[in-house]
Design a protein around this motif. Structure first.
Motif, PDB file in Angstrom:
ATOM      1  N   THR A  87     -39.870  23.964  17.056  1.00 37.71           N
ATOM      2  CA  THR A  87     -40.846  24.993  17.405  1.00 37.71           C
ATOM      3  C   THR A  87     -42.062  24.851  16.500  1.00 37.71           C
ATOM      4  OG1 THR A  87     -39.088  26.514  18.077  1.00 37.71           O
ATOM      5  CG2 THR A  87     -41.271  27.457  17.691  1.00 37.71           C
ATOM      6  N   MET A  88     -43.243  24.780  17.117  1.00 42.17           N
ATOM      7  CA  MET A  88     -44.474  24.601  16.356  1.00 42.17           C
ATOM      8  C   MET A  88     -45.506  25.667  16.746  1.00 42.17           C
ATOM      9  SD  MET A  88     -44.978  20.453  16.370  1.00 42.17           S
ATOM     10  CE  MET A  88     -46.143  20.538  15.018  1.00 42.17           C
ATOM     11  N   VAL A  89     -46.359  25.973  15.790  1.00 42.72           N
ATOM     12  CA  VAL A  89     -47.484  26.878  16.034  1.00 42.72           C
ATOM     13  C   VAL A  89     -48.756  26.110  15.709  1.00 42.72           C
ATOM     14  CG1 VAL A  89     -48.607  29.021  15.344  1.00 42.72           C
ATOM     15  CG2 VAL A  89     -46.121  28.924  15.508  1.00 42.72           C
ATOM     16  N   SER A  90     -49.786  26.291  16.527  1.00 43.54           N
ATOM     17  CA  SER A  90     -51.038  25.573  16.312  1.00 43.54           C
ATOM     18  C   SER A  90     -52.211  26.452  16.731  1.00 43.54           C
ATOM     19  CB  SER A  90     -51.040  24.277  17.123  1.00 43.54           C
ATOM     20  OG  SER A  90     -52.278  23.613  17.013  1.00 43.54           O
ATOM     21  N   GLN A  91     -53.369  26.201  16.104  1.00 41.86           N
ATOM     22  CA  GLN A  91     -54.560  26.962  16.492  1.00 41.86           C
ATOM     23  C   GLN A  91     -55.197  26.405  17.762  1.00 41.86           C
ATOM     24  OE1 GLN A  91     -57.411  27.506  13.364  1.00 41.86           O
ATOM     25  NE2 GLN A  91     -56.171  29.044  12.323  1.00 41.86           N
ATOM     26  N   LYS A  92     -54.944  25.106  18.035  1.00 40.85           N
ATOM     27  CA  LYS A  92     -55.559  24.500  19.214  1.00 40.85           C
ATOM     28  C   LYS A  92     -54.761  23.284  19.654  1.00 40.85           C
ATOM     29  CE  LYS A  92     -59.914  22.426  20.802  1.00 40.85           C
ATOM     30  NZ  LYS A  92     -61.262  21.962  20.386  1.00 40.85           N
ATOM     31  N   LEU A  93     -54.671  23.075  20.953  1.00 39.70           N
ATOM     32  CA  LEU A  93     -54.029  21.903  21.540  1.00 39.70           C
ATOM     33  C   LEU A  93     -55.080  21.115  22.315  1.00 39.70           C
ATOM     34  CD1 LEU A  93     -51.633  20.165  22.659  1.00 39.70           C
ATOM     35  CD2 LEU A  93     -51.419  21.881  24.472  1.00 39.70           C
ATOM     36  N   SER A  94     -55.170  19.814  22.012  1.00 45.11           N
ATOM     37  CA  SER A  94     -56.103  18.939  22.722  1.00 45.11           C
ATOM     38  C   SER A  94     -55.314  17.811  23.375  1.00 45.11           C
ATOM     39  CB  SER A  94     -57.144  18.373  21.756  1.00 45.11           C
ATOM     40  OG  SER A  94     -57.978  17.429  22.403  1.00 45.11           O
ATOM     41  N   ARG A  95     -55.617  17.473  24.651  1.00 43.28           N
ATOM     42  CA  ARG A  95     -54.891  16.418  25.365  1.00 43.28           C
ATOM     43  C   ARG A  95     -55.835  15.330  25.862  1.00 43.28           C
ATOM     44  NH1 ARG A  95     -51.466  19.806  29.682  1.00 43.28           N
ATOM     45  NH2 ARG A  95     -53.113  21.330  29.336  1.00 43.28           N
ATOM     46  N   ASN A  96     -55.422  14.088  25.682  1.00 45.13           N
ATOM     47  CA  ASN A  96     -56.150  12.930  26.206  1.00 45.13           C
ATOM     48  C   ASN A  96     -55.114  11.988  26.803  1.00 45.13           C
ATOM     49  OD1 ASN A  96     -57.891  10.879  26.817  1.00 45.13           O
ATOM     50  ND2 ASN A  96     -58.383  10.366  24.695  1.00 45.13           N
ATOM     51  N   GLY A  97     -54.848  12.164  28.096  1.00 42.82           N
ATOM     52  CA  GLY A  97     -53.757  11.434  28.729  1.00 42.82           C
ATOM     53  C   GLY A  97     -52.443  11.926  28.154  1.00 42.82           C
ATOM     54  N   LYS A 135     -41.394  22.966  21.475  1.00 41.05           N
ATOM     55  CA  LYS A 135     -41.943  24.213  22.013  1.00 41.05           C
ATOM     56  C   LYS A 135     -43.179  24.536  21.177  1.00 41.05           C
ATOM     57  CE  LYS A 135     -40.027  28.242  21.125  1.00 41.05           C
ATOM     58  NZ  LYS A 135     -39.069  29.373  21.147  1.00 41.05           N
ATOM     59  N   LEU A 136     -44.332  24.476  21.791  1.00 40.47           N
ATOM     60  CA  LEU A 136     -45.581  24.694  21.069  1.00 40.47           C
ATOM     61  C   LEU A 136     -46.193  26.037  21.454  1.00 40.47           C
ATOM     62  CD1 LEU A 136     -47.947  23.688  19.274  1.00 40.47           C
ATOM     63  CD2 LEU A 136     -48.992  22.849  21.386  1.00 40.47           C
ATOM     64  N   ILE A 137     -46.543  26.814  20.436  1.00 41.43           N
ATOM     65  CA  ILE A 137     -47.201  28.099  20.656  1.00 41.43           C
ATOM     66  C   ILE A 137     -48.624  27.983  20.129  1.00 41.43           C
ATOM     67  CG2 ILE A 137     -47.177  30.559  20.115  1.00 41.43           C
ATOM     68  CD1 ILE A 137     -44.081  30.171  19.770  1.00 41.43           C
ATOM     69  N   GLU A 138     -49.580  28.035  21.044  1.00 40.57           N
ATOM     70  CA  GLU A 138     -50.994  27.952  20.687  1.00 40.57           C
ATOM     71  C   GLU A 138     -51.548  29.372  20.547  1.00 40.57           C
ATOM     72  OE1 GLU A 138     -53.589  26.578  23.776  1.00 40.57           O
ATOM     73  OE2 GLU A 138     -54.966  25.645  22.349  1.00 40.57           O
ATOM     74  N   VAL A 139     -52.042  29.682  19.370  1.00 43.31           N
ATOM     75  CA  VAL A 139     -52.563  31.028  19.098  1.00 43.31           C
ATOM     76  C   VAL A 139     -54.030  31.091  19.506  1.00 43.31           C
ATOM     77  CG1 VAL A 139     -52.954  32.803  17.339  1.00 43.31           C
ATOM     78  CG2 VAL A 139     -50.936  31.314  17.194  1.00 43.31           C
ATOM     79  N   ARG A 140     -54.365  32.069  20.304  1.00 42.44           N
ATOM     80  CA  ARG A 140     -55.745  32.200  20.784  1.00 42.44           C
ATOM     81  C   ARG A 140     -56.679  32.657  19.663  1.00 42.44           C
ATOM     82  NH1 ARG A 140     -55.826  34.219  27.059  1.00 42.44           N
ATOM     83  NH2 ARG A 140     -54.223  32.815  27.829  1.00 42.44           N
ATOM     84  N   PRO A 141     -57.959  32.306  19.752  1.00 37.35           N
ATOM     85  CA  PRO A 141     -58.912  32.603  18.673  1.00 37.35           C
ATOM     86  C   PRO A 141     -59.012  34.077  18.307  1.00 37.35           C
ATOM     87  CG  PRO A 141     -59.864  31.057  20.244  1.00 37.35           C
ATOM     88  CD  PRO A 141     -58.579  31.530  20.848  1.00 37.35           C
TER      89      PRO A 141
END
Length: 372
Positions: A87-97, A135-141
């Motif tokens: 389980t991870m928490v992140s401020q932002k997720l970016s995808r490139n392929g 399982k990634l939880i991206e926290v909104r600004p």
């Protein structure tokens, strides 16, 4: 807390958005286990900045490691089905392929797995087919990142019991006190499993610190440490720590820590097999009586002021006068408890009886204390 600025993985599955609220978005995907092993080799415990503890040692942790080892050795392709996931928490997720980049990421559940594979399996991990579910939880600004991160970490850590003492990891007074004590060569373990720096001459857990502070508190006393987690549950622990956050009071707490450490070693070194058991039961009462004797004799401040350099710490350990006071205190305390003709665990659980015993011992050892 220092953390990894960004972390990149190659996903082995689609990145699936599962749910969202006004504060967070949640995604699920899989990655190669070796990516986490390599990340740990590069970043170490920084990966767990938002967790309430690091990878632990001990019996329960050993069972987890044994299970990981067996699965990777015999059925590596089944690892993703056997493991609870990361389980991870992140401020932002970016995808490139298939390439995923996480900004300000933190592993809030799975530290045990990542630490183990990063330390023991890195050389063999490339040969495995093991993948792990993330399982990634991206926290909104607009949401409070650190607050949500801590809440998620607490809720996620259910495999190994979370104690009430774990929950004050981000308490500002604890962080401040840790910094002050480190300047005095004492490492205060804020997160379980953390590694002390090489500059530390002495290490103390936050649990042990609260126990020795509770001993000298008039409302709590030396019986309180028997109910350790209650001290944290009822917020006594935070109040005790806050009393010593002021940098001017740090020297006093340094003296208490070193005195307690010396008392434990003196009891174990000089007691025979029979009395050692009693001595361990009465350790907190002996500490309380000894500290009070030194304060009442008017020499505590001079002892504390001397504990300023590394050389003085080592000299304090070899102080024969203080050792004599501790042994005298221990002897009187054990005589009183033996005379009570009851098993000592019950004797020392009773607050009134323990305080009465301490007062009697205090009168006996004052002459020794004044001669130091």
């Amino acid at each position: 807390t220092p953390r990894v600025e960004k972390l990149s993985f190659t996903a082995t599955s689609k990145v699936l958005p599962i749910t969202k609220t006004d504060k967070v978005k949640m995604y699920v995907f899989s990655v190669h286990l070796k990516d986490f092993a390599q990340a740990f080799q590069k970043h170490g415990n920084l990966l767990f900045a938002g967790n309430i503890r690091y990878g632990l040692k001990g019996e329960n942790a050993g069972k987890v490691r044994d299970g990981i080892n067996d699965t990777l050795s015999e059925h590596d392709e089944e690892f993703i089905f056997s493991h609870n996931g990361i389980t991870m928490v992140s401020q932002k997720l970016s995808r490139n392929g298939k390439r995923i980049t996480l900004f300000e990421p933190s592993v809030v559940n799975g530290a045990q797995t990542i630490t183990y594979i990063g330390q023991k399996w890195l050389k063999k991990i490339d040969k495995t087919k093991a993948e792990v579910l993330v399982k990634l939880i991206e926290v909104r600004p607009q949401a409070s990142f650190e607050e949500l991160e801590t809440d998620i970490a607490i809720r996620s850590n259910t495999q190994i019991k979370v104690d009430f003492s774990d929950l004050i990891v981000s308490e500002p007074s604890l962080v401040t006190l840790q910094k002050h004590l480190l300047r005095k060569h004492i490492y205060l373990e804020r997160k379980k499993g953390d590694q002390a720096p090489s500059s530390a001459l002495l290490r103390i857990t936050k649990e042990r610190l609260v126990q020795i502070l509770a001993c000298l508190n008039k409302e709590l006393g030396p019986t309180a440490p028997k109910r350790l987690q209650e001290l944290f549950k009822k917020h006594h622990a935070v109040d005790l720590i806050r009393n010593y956050v002021d940098e001017n009071k740090v020297n006093d707490i340094v003296g208490l820590i070193w005195l307690y450490d010396l008392i434990r070693r003196v009891i174990n070194s000089f007691a025979n097999k029979t009395s050692r058991k009693r001595g361990q039961i009465a350790t907190y009462a002996i500490f309380t009586a000894t500290a009070n004797a030194l304060k009442k004799a008017g020499i505590w401040n001079s002892i504390v002021s001397q504990l300023a350099t590394q050389e003085d710490y080592l000299n304090f350990e070899k102080n024969e006068d203080v050792e004599m006071l501790i042994k005298a205190c221990r002897g009187y305390m054990l005589k009183i408890s033996k005379k009570a003709r009851r098993n000592e665990p019950a004797f020392y659980k009773n607050r009134e009886q323990t305080q009465e015993a301490i007062n009697k011992v205090l009168k006996k050892i004052m002459k020794t204390a004044r001669n130091i």
